[in-house]
Design a protein around this motif. Structure first.
Motif, PDB file in Angstrom:
ATOM      1  N   HIS A   1     -27.321  46.009  -1.366  1.00  0.00           N
ATOM      2  CA  HIS A   1     -27.606  44.823  -1.473  1.00  0.00           C
ATOM      3  C   HIS A   1     -27.956  44.363  -0.095  1.00  0.00           C
ATOM      4  CE1 HIS A   1     -26.924  44.756  -5.788  1.00  0.00           C
ATOM      5  NE2 HIS A   1     -26.019  45.676  -5.537  1.00  0.00           N
ATOM      6  N   GLY A   2     -28.135  44.941   0.951  1.00  0.00           N
ATOM      7  CA  GLY A   2     -28.334  44.263   1.993  1.00  0.00           C
ATOM      8  C   GLY A   2     -26.878  43.499   2.827  1.00  0.00           C
ATOM      9  N   VAL A   3     -25.846  44.078   2.451  1.00  0.00           N
ATOM     10  CA  VAL A   3     -24.490  43.032   2.937  1.00  0.00           C
ATOM     11  C   VAL A   3     -23.894  44.300   3.741  1.00  0.00           C
ATOM     12  CG1 VAL A   3     -24.015  41.457   1.096  1.00  0.00           C
ATOM     13  CG2 VAL A   3     -22.900  43.676   1.086  1.00  0.00           C
ATOM     14  N   VAL A   4     -23.181  43.678   5.030  1.00  0.00           N
ATOM     15  CA  VAL A   4     -22.648  44.954   5.728  1.00  0.00           C
ATOM     16  C   VAL A   4     -21.195  45.063   5.184  1.00  0.00           C
ATOM     17  CG1 VAL A   4     -21.388  45.005   8.033  1.00  0.00           C
ATOM     18  CG2 VAL A   4     -23.845  43.935   7.681  1.00  0.00           C
ATOM     19  N   VAL A   5     -20.725  46.197   5.080  1.00  0.00           N
ATOM     20  CA  VAL A   5     -19.633  46.536   4.493  1.00  0.00           C
ATOM     21  C   VAL A   5     -18.540  47.234   5.494  1.00  0.00           C
ATOM     22  CG1 VAL A   5     -18.328  47.830   2.762  1.00  0.00           C
ATOM     23  CG2 VAL A   5     -20.786  47.036   2.238  1.00  0.00           C
ATOM     24  N   GLU A   6     -17.386  46.528   5.508  1.00  0.00           N
ATOM     25  CA  GLU A   6     -16.324  47.122   6.451  1.00  0.00           C
ATOM     26  C   GLU A   6     -15.194  47.518   5.665  1.00  0.00           C
ATOM     27  OE1 GLU A   6     -14.939  44.572  10.088  1.00  0.00           O
ATOM     28  OE2 GLU A   6     -13.036  44.495   9.036  1.00  0.00           O
ATOM     29  N   ALA A   7     -14.997  48.775   5.552  1.00  0.00           N
ATOM     30  CA  ALA A   7     -13.975  49.294   4.786  1.00  0.00           C
ATOM     31  C   ALA A   7     -12.525  49.632   5.420  1.00  0.00           C
ATOM     32  CB  ALA A   7     -14.516  50.741   4.287  1.00  0.00           C
ATOM     33  N   GLU A   8     -11.422  49.946   4.796  1.00  0.00           N
ATOM     34  CA  GLU A   8     -10.329  50.011   5.462  1.00  0.00           C
ATOM     35  C   GLU A   8      -9.614  51.144   4.855  1.00  0.00           C
ATOM     36  OE1 GLU A   8      -5.749  47.645   5.504  1.00  0.00           O
ATOM     37  OE2 GLU A   8      -7.501  46.711   6.020  1.00  0.00           O
ATOM     38  N   LEU A   9      -9.198  52.173   5.592  1.00  0.00           N
ATOM     39  CA  LEU A   9      -8.600  53.357   5.309  1.00  0.00           C
ATOM     40  C   LEU A   9      -7.241  53.527   5.896  1.00  0.00           C
ATOM     41  CD1 LEU A   9      -8.849  56.179   3.520  1.00  0.00           C
ATOM     42  CD2 LEU A   9      -9.732  56.967   5.494  1.00  0.00           C
ATOM     43  N   GLY A  10      -6.154  53.752   5.161  1.00  0.00           N
ATOM     44  CA  GLY A  10      -4.777  53.498   5.643  1.00  0.00           C
ATOM     45  C   GLY A  10      -4.263  52.179   4.900  1.00  0.00           C
ATOM     46  N   ALA A  11      -2.803  51.872   5.167  1.00  0.00           N
ATOM     47  CA  ALA A  11      -2.331  50.704   4.767  1.00  0.00           C
ATOM     48  C   ALA A  11      -1.557  49.977   5.616  1.00  0.00           C
ATOM     49  CB  ALA A  11      -1.541  50.839   3.186  1.00  0.00           C
ATOM     50  N   LEU A  12      -1.823  48.929   6.042  1.00  0.00           N
ATOM     51  CA  LEU A  12      -1.268  47.968   7.042  1.00  0.00           C
ATOM     52  C   LEU A  12      -0.214  47.215   6.393  1.00  0.00           C
ATOM     53  CD1 LEU A  12      -3.971  48.779   8.751  1.00  0.00           C
ATOM     54  CD2 LEU A  12      -3.604  46.495   9.797  1.00  0.00           C
ATOM     55  N   ALA A  13       1.064  47.277   7.186  1.00  0.00           N
ATOM     56  CA  ALA A  13       2.068  46.449   6.554  1.00  0.00           C
ATOM     57  C   ALA A  13       1.631  44.832   7.103  1.00  0.00           C
ATOM     58  CB  ALA A  13       3.261  46.700   7.082  1.00  0.00           C
ATOM     59  N   GLY A  14       2.341  44.061   6.062  1.00  0.00           N
ATOM     60  CA  GLY A  14       2.234  42.551   6.466  1.00  0.00           C
ATOM     61  C   GLY A  14       1.665  41.909   5.405  1.00  0.00           C
ATOM     62  N   VAL A  15       1.411  40.663   5.402  1.00  0.00           N
ATOM     63  CA  VAL A  15       0.711  39.751   4.469  1.00  0.00           C
ATOM     64  C   VAL A  15      -0.549  39.249   4.868  1.00  0.00           C
ATOM     65  CG1 VAL A  15       0.909  37.548   3.301  1.00  0.00           C
ATOM     66  CG2 VAL A  15       3.153  39.077   3.801  1.00  0.00           C
TER      67      VAL A  15
END
Length: 195
Positions: A1-15
């Motif tokens: 759809h022409g959008v830039v996608v930033e993915a996250e792999l792993g899980a960061l602690a915090g809120v």
């Protein structure tokens, strides 16, 4: 759809927003998963978990050591994981979420002007600079900006209890953010003059 996608792999602690991940439920990015993840998701950049954490309370006092001044020192970032991710994804844009350094001058300003932020500690700037020299192309520092604004506004109200006009207290708050951003661009992120 022409959008830039930033993915996250792993899980960061915090809120962050409505997502709350405990330290026990957080985990580092597994480098052996990054190639398949990037190829299957076709993401444009990848945020990895190497020891950063969302918010101003990135680490508990028990996770830190104390330096000769008695200040909390967080555990070092896992550059071994970053290096392995970069080896597996050469030239691919890497991102660090939860990377505020939690400037102690603003924590102190908050605390001296009615706030309660005991033991707030962040990622040391020299570690962020090291990451920025490598493959990391984006480093999120939102908590630093919030602290600069909040500390400055709290101090303004403490110094001027008769004031209530947002134009008056937001002016020094914006100036504090501007100075913090200039510092980060030049001395931490190393991206001055690259726009």
């Amino acid at each position: 759809h022409g959008v830039v996608v930033e993915a996250e792999l792993g899980a960061l602690a915090g809120v962050e927003d409505e997502v709350n991940v405990s330290a026990a439920d957080s985990h580092y990015t597994r480098p052996e998963e990054v190639e398949e993840f990037v190829s299957k998701t076709n993401c444009d950049s990848l945020a990895i978990a190497i020891g950063t954490s969302h918010g101003a309370y990135k680490f508990t006092a028990a996770q830190c050591t104390r330096n000769e001044k008695g200040e909390l020192v967080p555990p070092p970032l896992r550059f071994d994981i970053l290096d392995e991710v970069v080896r597996r994804l050469p030239g691919f844009p890497i991102v660090l979420h939860g990377s505020s350094s939690v400037p102690q001058e603003f924590v102190k300003m908050v605390n001296e002007n009615g706030g309660k932020m005991p033991d707030a500690v962040g990622i040391p700037e020299e570690q962020l600079r090291q990451a920025a020299r490598g493959a990391v192309c984006k480093i999120n520092i939102d908590s630093d900006l919030r602290l600069a604004m909040t500390g400055t506004i709290r101090k303004f109200f403490n110094d001027h209890p008769d004031k209530f006009d947002p134009r008056e207290y937001l002016k020094p708050a914006r100036a504090a953010i501007k100075e913090l951003v200039k510092h980060k661009l030049v001395y931490v992120l190393g991206c001055d003059g690259k726009a």
